[in-house]
Design a protein around this motif. Structure first.
Motif, PDB file in Angstrom:
ATOM      1  N   SER A  79      41.628  43.006  34.445  1.00 26.53           N
ATOM      2  CA  SER A  79      42.067  41.312  34.476  1.00 26.53           C
ATOM      3  C   SER A  79      43.325  41.462  35.388  1.00 26.53           C
ATOM      4  O   SER A  79      43.292  40.176  36.279  1.00 26.53           O
ATOM      5  N   ALA A  80      44.132  42.266  35.576  1.00 24.04           N
ATOM      6  CA  ALA A  80      45.455  42.057  36.477  1.00 24.04           C
ATOM      7  C   ALA A  80      44.787  42.003  37.723  1.00 24.04           C
ATOM      8  O   ALA A  80      45.538  41.704  38.700  1.00 24.04           O
ATOM      9  N   LEU A  81      44.036  43.023  38.010  1.00 28.51           N
ATOM     10  CA  LEU A  81      43.619  43.139  39.433  1.00 28.51           C
ATOM     11  C   LEU A  81      42.817  41.746  40.099  1.00 28.51           C
ATOM     12  O   LEU A  81      42.948  41.461  41.292  1.00 28.51           O
ATOM     13  N   LYS A  82      42.036  41.412  39.022  1.00 28.58           N
ATOM     14  CA  LYS A  82      41.520  39.904  39.351  1.00 28.58           C
ATOM     15  C   LYS A  82      42.383  38.975  39.971  1.00 28.58           C
ATOM     16  O   LYS A  82      42.064  38.262  40.422  1.00 28.58           O
ATOM     17  N   GLY A  83      43.571  38.952  38.907  1.00 34.05           N
ATOM     18  CA  GLY A  83      44.548  38.104  39.370  1.00 34.05           C
ATOM     19  C   GLY A  83      45.293  38.244  40.602  1.00 34.05           C
ATOM     20  O   GLY A  83      45.906  37.498  41.009  1.00 34.05           O
ATOM     21  N   GLN A  84      45.362  39.426  40.941  1.00 31.41           N
ATOM     22  CA  GLN A  84      45.744  39.833  42.384  1.00 31.41           C
ATOM     23  C   GLN A  84      45.307  39.657  43.557  1.00 31.41           C
ATOM     24  O   GLN A  84      45.395  39.724  44.441  1.00 31.41           O
ATOM     25  N   GLY A  85      43.851  38.981  43.176  1.00 26.37           N
ATOM     26  CA  GLY A  85      42.848  38.716  44.206  1.00 26.37           C
ATOM     27  C   GLY A  85      41.956  40.062  44.930  1.00 26.37           C
ATOM     28  O   GLY A  85      41.571  39.927  45.926  1.00 26.37           O
ATOM     29  N   ALA A  86      41.827  40.977  44.087  1.00 24.97           N
ATOM     30  CA  ALA A  86      41.044  41.950  44.502  1.00 24.97           C
ATOM     31  C   ALA A  86      39.505  41.578  44.640  1.00 24.97           C
ATOM     32  O   ALA A  86      38.941  42.477  45.116  1.00 24.97           O
ATOM     33  N   ILE A  87      39.207  40.709  43.753  1.00 25.42           N
ATOM     34  CA  ILE A  87      37.622  40.348  44.177  1.00 25.42           C
ATOM     35  C   ILE A  87      37.615  39.794  45.497  1.00 25.42           C
ATOM     36  O   ILE A  87      36.472  40.269  45.941  1.00 25.42           O
ATOM     37  N   ASN A  88      38.594  39.024  46.199  1.00 25.74           N
ATOM     38  CA  ASN A  88      38.339  38.790  47.364  1.00 25.74           C
ATOM     39  C   ASN A  88      38.409  40.047  48.475  1.00 25.74           C
ATOM     40  O   ASN A  88      37.503  39.875  49.482  1.00 25.74           O
ATOM     41  N   HIS A  89      39.229  40.895  48.205  1.00 24.29           N
ATOM     42  CA  HIS A  89      39.237  42.024  49.001  1.00 24.29           C
ATOM     43  C   HIS A  89      38.071  43.004  48.794  1.00 24.29           C
ATOM     44  O   HIS A  89      37.672  43.811  49.669  1.00 24.29           O
ATOM     45  N   LEU A  90      37.720  43.436  47.489  1.00 24.80           N
ATOM     46  CA  LEU A  90      36.907  44.379  47.091  1.00 24.80           C
ATOM     47  C   LEU A  90      35.737  43.986  46.121  1.00 24.80           C
ATOM     48  O   LEU A  90      35.618  44.148  45.238  1.00 24.80           O
ATOM     49  N   PRO A  91      35.004  42.890  46.769  1.00 24.13           N
ATOM     50  CA  PRO A  91      33.877  42.254  45.778  1.00 24.13           C
ATOM     51  C   PRO A  91      32.915  43.175  45.430  1.00 24.13           C
ATOM     52  O   PRO A  91      32.797  43.187  43.990  1.00 24.13           O
ATOM     53  N   ALA A  92      32.541  44.217  45.868  1.00 21.98           N
ATOM     54  CA  ALA A  92      31.313  45.092  45.552  1.00 21.98           C
ATOM     55  C   ALA A  92      32.040  45.808  44.421  1.00 21.98           C
ATOM     56  O   ALA A  92      31.362  46.146  43.500  1.00 21.98           O
ATOM     57  N   LEU A  93      33.111  46.497  45.045  1.00 20.13           N
ATOM     58  CA  LEU A  93      33.871  47.311  44.045  1.00 20.13           C
ATOM     59  C   LEU A  93      34.072  46.935  42.982  1.00 20.13           C
ATOM     60  O   LEU A  93      33.901  47.611  41.610  1.00 20.13           O
ATOM     61  N   MET A  94      34.960  45.717  42.712  1.00 22.95           N
ATOM     62  CA  MET A  94      35.203  44.835  41.490  1.00 22.95           C
ATOM     63  C   MET A  94      34.167  44.728  40.456  1.00 22.95           C
ATOM     64  O   MET A  94      34.213  44.955  39.535  1.00 22.95           O
ATOM     65  N   ALA A  95      32.934  44.172  41.232  1.00 17.33           N
ATOM     66  CA  ALA A  95      31.572  43.974  40.423  1.00 17.33           C
ATOM     67  C   ALA A  95      31.279  45.209  39.618  1.00 17.33           C
ATOM     68  O   ALA A  95      30.942  45.187  38.614  1.00 17.33           O
TER      69      ALA A  95
END
Length: 204
Positions: free
Chosen positions: A104-120
């Motif tokens: 959740s912390a990573l998602k809050g830092q915007g990791a979804i925008n930078h690493l969408p496939a990896l985060m999924a």
């Protein structure tokens, strides 16, 4: 006879429910995913988990993953499963709670925008871990999902850490460029002594 009919009716309810379970996989497979790369990747990951559970005759979890695939495929963000949504053994709750908090912390830092496939992939692995941990009888499967989760989590955390690091710090830790070689002194060639010649000629 009436008692027998009531008995059959009671028996038929779970049989009917069992027959209806597992139907969501077919619905999920019909979805044409849309949305961001993160959402499409979530759809693909959850669909694969639904197929795995269906092949193991775990139709309840197959439906659960299929529903998440359908929702993500419609262009929606899906949150990782909450700890209270499954009957997790007390011995594993702290590990899962910490893991979910880091995700959740990573998602809050915007990791979804930078690493969408990896985060999924990392989120799907977390939900896979949750599902296997609830069953708690296939240690190899638990370890596999947990390993996939932490592999993705660590990679994402390292990337975001580098991204947040100030440029001055990056420059400070960067290796210094190699010094140019010092030019060597060139010795001037020694002066060449002129040649001398003796010339004889007749007198008078």
């Amino acid at each position: 006879m009436a008692k027998s009919l009531r008995f059959l009716a009671v028996i038929s309810v779970p049989v009917f429910l069992a027959a209806c379970s597992g139907t969501q996989l077919g619905q999920a497979e019909k979805v044409e995913p849309q949305g961001t790369l993160y959402q499409v990747s979530l759809y693909k990951g959850y669909l694969e988990q639904a197929r795995i559970e269906f092949s193991e005759a775990d139709y309840t979890d197959s439906d659960r993953f299929a529903d998440r695939a359908i929702f993500a495929g419609a262009g929606n963000n899906v949150e990782p499963e909450g700890l209270n949504t499954r009957d997790i053994p007390s011995s594993a709750r702290a590990d899962l709670r910490n893991a979910r908090s880091r995700l959740s912390a990573l998602k809050g830092q915007g990791a979804i925008n930078h690493l969408p496939a990896l985060m999924a992939r990392t989120q799907v692995a977390f939900d896979c871990w949750m599902q296997e941990q609830e069953e708690n009888f296939q240690p190899a499967d638990i370890a596999a999902c947990r390993g996939q989760f932490f592999g993705g989590l660590t990679s994402a955390e390292e990337f975001m850490d580098r991204l947040r690091r100030p440029a001055a710090v990056v420059a400070a830790v960067a290796p210094a460029p190699a010094a140019a070689p010092t030019p060597t002194a060139v010795t001037a060639p020694a002066a060449v002594k002129p040649a001398t010649h003796t010339v004889y000629f007749a007198t008078n």
